[in-house]
Scaffold this motif. Sequence first.
Motif: not given
Lengths: 344, 564
Positions: B90-96, B484-494, B533-535, B540-541
């Motif tokens: 999932i790391v790539s989702l965190l890289i703009p 589902g709640l954890l997935t939704a929280w994580l997606i929202a957080f990202i 900062l990107s790192l 953080i995520v």
Amino acid sequence: MVNKYLIGVFLILLALSTVYYLGNSMMPSKNEVVVYVSADQDYSEPVLKDFEKQTGIKVKAVYDTEASKTVGLVNRLIAEKDRPQADVFWNNELIRTILLKEKGVLAPYNSPGAAGKPVEYKDPEGYWTGFSARTRVIIYNTGYISPADAPESLSDLKNPKWNGKVGIANPALGTTGDQVAALFSLWGDDAAKGYFNQLKDNGVKVVDSNGMVKSQVAAGDLWLGLADTDDAYGAIQSGKPVAMVFPDQKEGEIGTLMLPHSVMLIKGAPHEGNGKKLIDYLLSDQVEQMYANSGIKTIPLGNGVQRPDNVPSLDSIKTMNVTQYEVYSSLNRSQDFITRLLIN
Amino acid sequence: MSSRSWLKIIAITSFLILSVLPVAYMYVSSFNLSRYTWIFEDVRQQHMFETTMILGLGTALLCILLGVSIAVLLEYTDIPFKSCLSVLVIVSLLIPPYIMGISFLSFIGKNWVTSEIKEPNPEVASMVRRDRGITNSAMNAAALQNTLLNKTAVTMPPVQQKPWYIPYNIDPYNVQWAIVILSLALFPIVFLLTSFALRNIDERMIDAALLLRKPLGAIWRVSLPMVLPQILVGGLIVYIFAISELGVPSVMRVDTTTMEVFNHFTGFFDISQALALTVPLAFSIAVLILAAQLIIGKKPFFTVPSAAEGRVILKLGKAQKALGLGYIFAVIAVSSAMPLGILLYNSGLAVLPALEKAGDSILNSLFLSIFCSTLILVPSFFIAYFYKGVKWMDYLILAPLIAPSAALGIGMIGVWNNGYTAFVYGSFLVLAFGYLARFLPFTIKTLEPFMAQVPASVEESGRLAGASFTKTVSGILAPLLKPGLLTAWLIAFILCMRELDLSVMLTPPGFQTLPNRIFTLYHYGDIRTSSVLSLFLVAIVVVPYIAIVFMSNASKWHTSNSKK
């Protein structure tokens, strides 16, 4: 159980920290000024900190980002017009400043600092004042182009020997958009359209931003392009194989476009007094000198402001014989044409 | 009126006020019919719309392929290093995506980020303008500048060569490569949704399927059709992100409708035209929702009383394991390792200077994202719950996404910048509400299929046993919906952590978010600090994600011990 207990404690602490931190950020300061800044944060932030130190007035800044092509804040100021939040706008160019004046977002203020600035770079009614200018330049890769071959004029970019090697930023936006509009004003629509048609035929590449032009020229992906002086200085200072040319400086040529920063008071500013103090400070010789000595090496517009040897003086540069208002009046026509021509 | 009815009204009202109202305000206040008719008469617009559709659909399909295949390998097989790979994937989702695009160009030799040239070259150092016979002092000053700098720092003429690991010269500036880059950045969305959904399938269903079919057949014919709603939702979210994306098409020189919207918005200041241009994009989203509804049709959703979390269905041979690992590692290498490696290389590990420059931004984004991603679960949960299976809500939920972020920002200003809600507009709350407005559709759509997996009988049993509605929600539904709640929280957080455009419009004075700081630094050439900062952004995520995976594994261990 222990794990669950620890996780629970951690989550409660995290929630409390979040509420405390965010709540704290809501606390207003009694003596503050709110400034929206589209100038480069790395250089503008130290200036604002210095103002804070000198005056004791807390500066709350909102910085623009290149992701919005530095016009996100212009849109925001227009949207906030009926209930403004900002006291001062520090813009990194002038054309959108005129747009803000036309939209009724600005209030006039004749700062003492404006007195020393040339009349062509300040509003006759005092709505805005220019300072610390960049200019448009041709940037080229010294690995591919020798100084003897480097283009000296915008017209040289049509030369078939640069076919497919010239880059420009999105020509509808930012300072590239200003330059296109300036050429429409200076040459007239037909001649300007003819020029850009020829550039297109010569395979000009449109990239994301001036910064991208700089980067791709530095890497040799493009050989030359149009950018601003701060882009070129930045590349040179970081050791890239590039050089820059102030275009069209010879007798009979059109000169280059100056891009002063501009500062203005917002109509209905919540902290008008502090806003005026900030404007006075930004227009001071001290700030122009700081900017001339900084990495972006802007040209001071004030008389007698000291500058380093490697920053040209205002009178040594031949500038386009066109007013900022003329450029502004051409903007819509030029944007419409150039977008249709080069973005599809 | 019962508490249930009140909650239903509050849920839909909060959604309408937070998400729909700002967008409706924008479209209504700037409506001009001629702007709409113009789009259909202009051939150029049609061409860009086609390109945008290719980009969106191509990215969605490739993401489904990558996300689903990796989810199946990690959830249903005995492939080694599962937990570790689940994090890395999932790391790539965190890289703009924008940074991903630039990293890719660097990787294939268009190295305009990493091309630091060290060797001085006297020949180039002497390349000054004074030998051109141009006498004005500006030229000489510029020449002097070049001379001084060249003498002290640089330079070697670059010779553009392809790297040794690239077999032939690649022309990356086309829509196909834009699809690849966006897919590498976005496929974790499909992976996350599919992965959590596969864990949620009733174990008895799998046992029944394994009685009738071989493991691969059971996965293909039973498990995947059961999680098809999540897969399609993932594809839909990816599609929306892809057609909204500005950075990657810009970097890859692909002209899309989104870019045209941006031009009209920021260049022409023509909001009316910019919004009109978004309508065909909105229509395409509506068509996809309809298609998804038709595909899912009357297929029943399955239940979760005994979730198959941690169940190995397919035992792999040695060669299959090697092949599977090779595939996942290859995807991780190009989607995460390559951009992270380049960020690491560019960062020079200058952590302290970066913290000095942007420590505040890191804390601002972190706390704001925690706040928003937690807050967003409340309306998301109740809207997904009360409007389960209500088809018209599918369209309403996604309606806020049709407007570009910056336009939504203006709508938010219109709605919240008034005398009554000054406390909201003058503080971080307006940014929090902006994030809610933007991301509610994603979290609702994420929760919906999980909600559908909970059978009505479970809730009815609770009610028959005398549990109140509050007790049913907290004691029955919430635990069952934990994945589902954890997935939704994580997606929202990202999404909150990496949001950029809306922040520029809504960030309160003196409050700067991390992505805003990164992009500003990046643009002005401070590659080192922006890389550090990107790192940080990635780290953080990754931390909460690791925590979630860890908790999930702990729960698996607990469950398996209980069964023993």
